[in-house]
Write a protein that holds these residues in place. Structure first.
Motif, PDB file in Angstrom:
ATOM      1  N   GLY A  81      58.694  -1.951  29.043  1.00 42.57           N
ATOM      2  CA  GLY A  81      57.712  -0.906  29.278  1.00 42.57           C
ATOM      3  C   GLY A  81      56.602  -1.208  30.264  1.00 42.57           C
ATOM      4  O   GLY A  81      55.703  -0.382  30.442  1.00 42.57           O
ATOM      5  N   ILE A  94      55.937   1.439  32.821  1.00 45.61           N
ATOM      6  CA  ILE A  94      55.234   2.624  32.321  1.00 45.61           C
ATOM      7  C   ILE A  94      53.729   2.367  32.346  1.00 45.61           C
ATOM      8  O   ILE A  94      52.952   3.237  32.738  1.00 45.61           O
ATOM      9  N   ARG A  95      53.341   1.173  31.933  1.00 45.47           N
ATOM     10  CA  ARG A  95      51.917   0.820  31.963  1.00 45.47           C
ATOM     11  C   ARG A  95      51.374   0.903  33.386  1.00 45.47           C
ATOM     12  O   ARG A  95      50.216   1.299  33.591  1.00 45.47           O
ATOM     13  N   ALA A 155      60.371   3.175  24.733  1.00 44.98           N
ATOM     14  CA  ALA A 155      58.966   3.346  25.109  1.00 44.98           C
ATOM     15  C   ALA A 155      58.152   3.916  23.948  1.00 44.98           C
ATOM     16  O   ALA A 155      57.032   3.468  23.675  1.00 44.98           O
ATOM     17  N   LYS A 195      57.300   1.410  21.438  1.00 43.75           N
ATOM     18  CA  LYS A 195      56.266   0.466  21.875  1.00 43.75           C
ATOM     19  C   LYS A 195      54.883   1.115  21.940  1.00 43.75           C
ATOM     20  O   LYS A 195      53.922   0.474  22.376  1.00 43.75           O
ATOM     21  N   TYR A 222      54.111   4.199  23.527  1.00 48.24           N
ATOM     22  CA  TYR A 222      53.862   5.132  24.611  1.00 48.24           C
ATOM     23  C   TYR A 222      54.164   6.566  24.165  1.00 48.24           C
ATOM     24  O   TYR A 222      55.067   6.809  23.362  1.00 48.24           O
ATOM     25  N   VAL A 251      55.812   9.935  24.956  1.00 44.45           N
ATOM     26  CA  VAL A 251      56.989  10.257  25.762  1.00 44.45           C
ATOM     27  C   VAL A 251      57.345  11.731  25.584  1.00 44.45           C
ATOM     28  O   VAL A 251      57.191  12.286  24.486  1.00 44.45           O
ATOM     29  N   ASP A 282      52.553   9.509  28.590  1.00 47.93           N
ATOM     30  CA  ASP A 282      52.685   8.287  29.381  1.00 47.93           C
ATOM     31  C   ASP A 282      53.972   8.261  30.187  1.00 47.93           C
ATOM     32  O   ASP A 282      54.015   7.675  31.272  1.00 47.93           O
ATOM     33  N   LEU A 283      55.014   8.869  29.646  1.00 43.86           N
ATOM     34  CA  LEU A 283      56.325   8.861  30.296  1.00 43.86           C
ATOM     35  C   LEU A 283      56.957  10.239  30.180  1.00 43.86           C
ATOM     36  O   LEU A 283      57.211  10.723  29.082  1.00 43.86           O
ATOM     37  N   SER A 332      54.083   7.543  34.427  1.00 45.49           N
ATOM     38  CA  SER A 332      55.457   7.407  34.895  1.00 45.49           C
ATOM     39  C   SER A 332      56.289   8.670  34.712  1.00 45.49           C
ATOM     40  O   SER A 332      56.117   9.421  33.756  1.00 45.49           O
TER      41      SER A 332
END
Length: 227
Positions: free
Chosen positions: A72, A75-76, A102, A105, A107, A109, A141-142, A173
């Motif tokens: 990930g 993505i960060r 992701a 973890k 994030y 999405v 975030d994604l 991202s």
């Protein structure tokens, strides 16, 4: 007296240990619920896990690359990802699998089909809600966009999609799966300058994975028939 004091201390430590175990169990339970909620909020159409991907069936995919992406860090950093290849080569599996990893973890999405996203943006523009809709997609975030390139987009739809990509550029991202090489994207985005700008947004500082042309699903079907 001293023995009673020692017994009391042991009981106190035992009680504190019990409370610590309860606290850890509660934290673990909250983490699991949080992960489940993030995966559900991503709106995946089906469950796909990276652990289930058959790398032997598609040697174009480097397991080490996918493992690195699953951590990930991209993505960060707000970097894009493009999965390019024919139908049945595992693009959607990887897209959903990486999205799931992701979410696990921490994030935020969101998964969507390209045509669905464009239709939503057009409706939002007609209802004077475009800024709100773009902002909502900007908060995740994604953003995962599947099946980009399967259908031609008119200029308005392409421009609205471009606004979403610009809102996220170098901040959050975007990962896409497409069956069309970038050289053929003018069939989807008919304005050459707009097409070039969209390709630039989706590839700058990004990762491009070519999944090839041999259909994973078709090969499995042939194997099942032969068996």
């Amino acid at each position: 007296m001293e023995e009673a004091t020692q017994t009391a201390k042991r009981e106190q430590l035992s009680y504190l240990g019990y409370l610590a175990e309860l606290l850890l169990a509660e934290v673990d339970d909250r983490d699991r619920r949080s992960i489940t909620r993030r995966v559900q909020n991503a709106a995946f159409p089906r469950q796909k896990w990276l652990a289930d991907f058959d790398y032997d069936a598609n040697p174009n995919i480097n397991p080490a690359t996918i493992h690195t992406l699953a951590q990930g860090d991209w993505i960060r950093r707000g970097e894009p990802l493009c999965l390019v290849g024919d139908s049945g080569t595992g693009k959607s599996h990887l897209l959903i699998g990486l999205g799931t990893a992701a979410a696990e973890k921490g994030y935020r999405v969101r998964y969507t089909l390209a045509t669905r996203l464009v239709n939503e943006l057009v409706e939002a523009a007609d209802e004077m809600q475009l800024n709100r809709t773009i902002a909502r997609y900007g908060r995740v975030d994604l953003l995962l966009i599947d099946e980009l390139g399967y259908m031609e987009l008119d200029r308005r739809g392409a421009e609205l999609l471009f606004q979403v990509l610009t809102e996220r550029e170098e901040k959050a991202s975007v990962a896409i799966a497409t069956n069309e090489a970038f050289s053929g994207w003018t069939k989807t985005f008919t304005d050459p300058r707009l097409c070039a700008a969209i390709v630039d947004r989706l590839t700058f500082h990004g990762t491009i994975i070519e999944t090839g042309t041999d259909s994973y699903r078709l090969n499995h079907t042939r194997h099942d028939i032969a068996g």
